[in-house]
Design a protein around this motif. Structure first.
Motif, PDB file in Angstrom:
ATOM      1  N   SER A   1       0.848  -1.204   0.000  1.00 39.15           N
ATOM      2  CA  SER A   1       0.000   0.000   0.000  1.00 39.15           C
ATOM      3  C   SER A   1       0.878   1.247   0.000  1.00 39.15           C
ATOM      4  O   SER A   1       1.946   1.268   0.615  1.00 39.15           O
TER       5      SER A   1
ATOM      6  N   GLU B   1      -4.807   6.436  -1.331  1.00 33.59           N
ATOM      7  CA  GLU B   1      -5.671   5.575  -2.134  1.00 33.59           C
ATOM      8  C   GLU B   1      -6.457   6.438  -3.116  1.00 33.59           C
ATOM      9  O   GLU B   1      -7.679   6.389  -3.177  1.00 33.59           O
TER      10      GLU B   1
ATOM     11  N   ASN C   1      -6.927   9.488  -2.805  1.00 33.30           N
ATOM     12  CA  ASN C   1      -7.783  10.268  -1.903  1.00 33.30           C
ATOM     13  C   ASN C   1      -7.172  11.629  -1.599  1.00 33.30           C
ATOM     14  O   ASN C   1      -7.596  12.319  -0.672  1.00 33.30           O
TER      15      ASN C   1
ATOM     16  N   HIS D   1      -1.929   9.744  -7.318  1.00 33.70           N
ATOM     17  CA  HIS D   1      -2.694   9.767  -6.060  1.00 33.70           C
ATOM     18  C   HIS D   1      -3.444  11.086  -5.895  1.00 33.70           C
ATOM     19  O   HIS D   1      -4.387  11.167  -5.110  1.00 33.70           O
TER      20      HIS D   1
END
Length: 522
Positions: free
Chosen positions: A60, A73, A75, A99
């Motif tokens: 991740s 994510e 975001n 991202h």
């Protein structure tokens, strides 16, 4: 024979004059190199590479900054405002890549084109960028264009949710680029108050105290608008003391609000009775404090300061062979007093280099002036002792930073750095006899590349400048009385003493470089 002797004497003085000009040119080159090294330390690509990293942990992606990690994510949202923000945004986008979902930045009018013309491609966004660029705040004053940009920034922040991360880029000039006045105050009211306070000589702290009180987004307002999203602010300081609630008026910093403080500032500059009635209405009706909803959601990280820039300048000056004293990052106050301080400092240093009489008397005068300046980090007695203890002194460099103020007296053009340099020249000219045997060069420049509403970042000066100007029928006092330092330097020797850098893409206040060197053969 007498004719030959006179010709020989003229030849000797001509050679000495040419040698002095060559020496001063070398000093000026050194001052420019030292100044540029200070600016380079806080250019956006360099700062952001130090501050921001994307890492892959257990499959991740996370964003690492300020000793914290945040999950990525797709975001990530971005907003920004300030003179350095375009370059900062370009550097961020290079680091975070896809991202980043969306961004809006508010930058000074003409900044993007200036950076293009300067060939600073590393400070420009790509054609595929997801960040929208909006320009405004001509001459660092809030305007309709900046107000539209503030509205777009507010709309982006309002739509964020708990899963989102908002990266906020803040630098000098941010206050003017984020105007969102509290109704019923209009933009023209806020413009008038800001301009009148600035012309009266109000400090940046005083200006921002008023701005926070009259704004929807300053004083933590942006962070409150973005709640419940996580907010990470990367901040480039353009204020003395690096107070986060003062930089761009603290849009992501909790701020305590006192109406009486604002009213006292207006009274101090004789403006309370002349401001629009809506201003006093807002000051007295808003809550005294507006805490952030959850302080743990907001992370303010300082990534660039005047001290960082001066540390780099210190290294450069040492490479050039100077014994370097980093004196203060908090030089402030009226340029009349500050110019007197720098001139006295040059005299004292020269007295050390030449072992001249009256050294103690000069030193006592300098310490008395420095005491009246109330500069918190100015440990002048200790720094002077370091010089007196040093051996084989030939060349000294004194570095300072901060932000002075000017009481505008006329309708001329200039800025605080140009006027400071011009006043230092006038002060030094009166002490030429004290400084025999020494060469002195003084530079004062804004790290943003813009000193007042002019094309210059500042100027350089030296003791002989007054005599040279008089030979060109230029009277320094006339220009000073008209607040017209830019016109003086523009006319004098084709403006070669102006420090013209173009917009640099950064801003950590001003830098002063004082060089004092023993003349060869002395």
């Amino acid at each position: 024979m007498a004719r030959l002797l006179r010709a020989h004497v003229r030849h000797i003085f001509s050679c000495r004059s040419h040698e002095a000009i060559r020496n001063m040119t070398t000093l000026q080159d050194d001052a420019h190199r030292i100044f540029w090294s200070a600016v380079s330390a806080v250019l956006p690509p360099r700062m952001l590479q130090r501050a921001l990293t994307v890492k892959d942990i257990a499959g991740s992606s996370v964003l690492e900054c300020g000793g914290r990690t945040f999950p990525l994510e797709k975001n990530l949202y971005l907003v920004g405002f300030g003179k350095a923000v375009l370059g900062m945004a370009a550097a961020v986008e290079q680091i975070v890549g896809n991202h980043l979902v969306e961004g809006v930045i508010s930058i000074p009018q003409g900044m993007e084109e200036s950076l293009k013309q300067a060939g600073k491609r590393d400070m420009l966004l790509s054609a595929e960028s997801r960040i929208r660029v909006m320009e405004g705040a001509t001459n660092n004053m809030p305007d309709e264009a900046a107000m539209r940009a503030a509205g777009e920034i507010r709309r982006l922040a309002e739509k964020l949710e708990e899963k989102h991360l908002l990266l906020v880029l803040i630098s000098g000039g941010g206050s003017a680029l984020l105007p969102a006045p509290v109704p019923p105050i209009g933009l023209q009211d806020k413009q008038a108050i800001t301009k009148r306070l600035a012309l009266k000589g109000a400090t940046i702290q005083e200006l921002n105290t008023i701005r926070r009180a009259l704004s929807q987004l300053k004083g933590g307002g942006l962070a409150r608008t973005a709640y419940p999203a996580q907010v990470v602010s990367l901040i480039l300081s353009d204020v003395i003391g690096d107070d986060l609630d003062v930089i761009a008026s603290g849009p992501t910093v909790y701020s305590s609000y006192k109406a009486e403080d604002c009213l006292q500032i207006l009274s101090k500059y004789g403006l309370r009775d002349s401001v629009p009635a809506a201003v006093e209405e807002v000051l007295l009706s808003r809550p005294r404090t507006e805490p952030l909803p959850h302080p743990g959601c907001v992370h303010n990280i300082l990534i660039g300061t005047n001290l960082i820039s001066l540390r780099e300048a210190e290294l450069e000056s040492q490479k050039l062979g100077y014994l370097t004293i980093l004196l203060s990052t908090a030089i402030s106050g009226d340029v009349k007093l500050i110019s007197h301080f720098f001139a006295l400092l040059a005299e004292v240093i020269c007295s050390y280099l030449m072992s001249t009489p009256h050294r103690q008397e000069l030193e006592d005068s300098l310490l008395a002036v420095s005491s009246s300046m109330n500069i918190p980090d100015l440990k002048l007695a200790d720094r002077l002792q370091e010089l007196k203890d040093a051996r084989d002194l030939d060349a000294i460099c004194v570095l300072c930073g901060g932000e002075t103020t000017v009481q505008v007296q006329g309708k001329g053009r200039g800025g605080r750095n140009q006027e400071l340099a011009l006043r230092v020249a006038a002060e030094l000219h009166g002490s030429l006899d004290v400084m025999q045997g020494c060469e002195v060069m003084f530079l004062s420049g804004g790290t943003d590349g813009q000193d007042g509403p002019t094309q210059a970042a500042g100027a350089v000066s030296y003791p002989q400048l007054v005599d040279q100007a008089q030979r060109s029928n230029l009277d320094i006092e006339t220009f000073l009385k008209a607040s017209d330092s830019y016109s003086f330097f523009s006319q004098f020797q084709n403006g070669k003493h102006l420090l013209v850098t173009g917009l640099t893409g950064t801003n950590v206040m001003d830098v002063q470089v004082l060089l004092v060197r023993r003349r060869k053969g002395q």
